[in-house]
Scaffold this motif. Structure first.
Motif, PDB file in Angstrom:
ATOM      1  N   ASP A 125       5.022   1.493  -7.329  1.00  0.00           N
ATOM      2  CA  ASP A 125       4.530   0.153  -7.619  1.00  0.00           C
ATOM      3  C   ASP A 125       5.072  -0.288  -8.972  1.00  0.00           C
ATOM      4  OD1 ASP A 125       3.165  -2.217  -7.517  1.00  0.00           O
ATOM      5  OD2 ASP A 125       1.173  -1.338  -7.691  1.00  0.00           O
TER       6      ASP A 125
ATOM      7  N   HIS B  42       0.828  -1.207   0.000  1.00  0.00           N
ATOM      8  CA  HIS B  42       0.000   0.000   0.000  1.00  0.00           C
ATOM      9  C   HIS B  42       0.863   1.259   0.000  1.00  0.00           C
ATOM     10  CE1 HIS B  42      -3.803  -2.044   0.417  1.00  0.00           C
ATOM     11  NE2 HIS B  42      -3.372  -2.705   1.484  1.00  0.00           N
TER      12      HIS B  42
ATOM     13  N   HIS C 274       2.724  -0.665 -12.106  1.00  0.00           N
ATOM     14  CA  HIS C 274       2.237   0.522 -12.793  1.00  0.00           C
ATOM     15  C   HIS C 274       3.355   1.332 -13.443  1.00  0.00           C
ATOM     16  CE1 HIS C 274      -1.693  -0.205 -11.216  1.00  0.00           C
ATOM     17  NE2 HIS C 274      -1.231  -0.227  -9.984  1.00  0.00           N
TER      18      HIS C 274
ATOM     19  N   THR D 101       4.010   1.508  -1.259  1.00  0.00           N
ATOM     20  CA  THR D 101       4.633   1.657  -2.571  1.00  0.00           C
ATOM     21  C   THR D 101       3.627   2.157  -3.605  1.00  0.00           C
ATOM     22  OG1 THR D 101       4.287  -0.691  -3.079  1.00  0.00           O
ATOM     23  CG2 THR D 101       6.417  -0.073  -2.167  1.00  0.00           C
ATOM     24  N   GLU D 102       2.394   1.705  -3.492  1.00  0.00           N
ATOM     25  CA  GLU D 102       1.355   2.167  -4.422  1.00  0.00           C
ATOM     26  C   GLU D 102       1.052   3.647  -4.206  1.00  0.00           C
ATOM     27  OE1 GLU D 102      -3.313   1.212  -5.486  1.00  0.00           O
ATOM     28  OE2 GLU D 102      -2.136  -0.282  -4.398  1.00  0.00           O
TER      29      GLU D 102
END
Length: 90
Positions: free
Chosen positions: A85, A77, A88, A79-80
């Motif tokens: 991430d 979470h 992506h 890193t996103e």
């Protein structure tokens, strides 16, 4: 000699100069699958007291799960949220 005209400006500059670099994707993955709330807070540059307040109210920037007396945060979470991430970025 440098004249100090605005102490606030000098203080803000000193804070900006001393702030740690943003974490890399590799350093976040080295934490493992989960991390504690304080480590997550440091990465997100949130203070200790504020982190616990946000976690308790459910408003921490990423989901924080309370297990007993401790909070854990999924590294995925973080890193996103930071845009690191790998799924992506390619």
């Amino acid at each position: 000699m440098l004249a100090i005209t605005d102490l606030g400006q000098l203080t803000a500059q000193a804070r900006a100069d001393s702030s740690p670099p943003p974490p890399s994707c590799a350093s976040l993955h080295a934490l493992g699958v989960t991390t504690d709330l304080l480590t997550a807070a440091r990465i997100l540059r949130v203070g200790r007291t504020k982190a616990y307040q946000l976690a308790k109210s459910g408003d921490f920037p990423v989901p924080a799960t309370r297990i007993g007396r401790h909070y854990v945060v999924a590294v995925a979470h973080i890193t996103e949220l930071l845009g690191l991430d790998e799924k992506h970025s390619s």
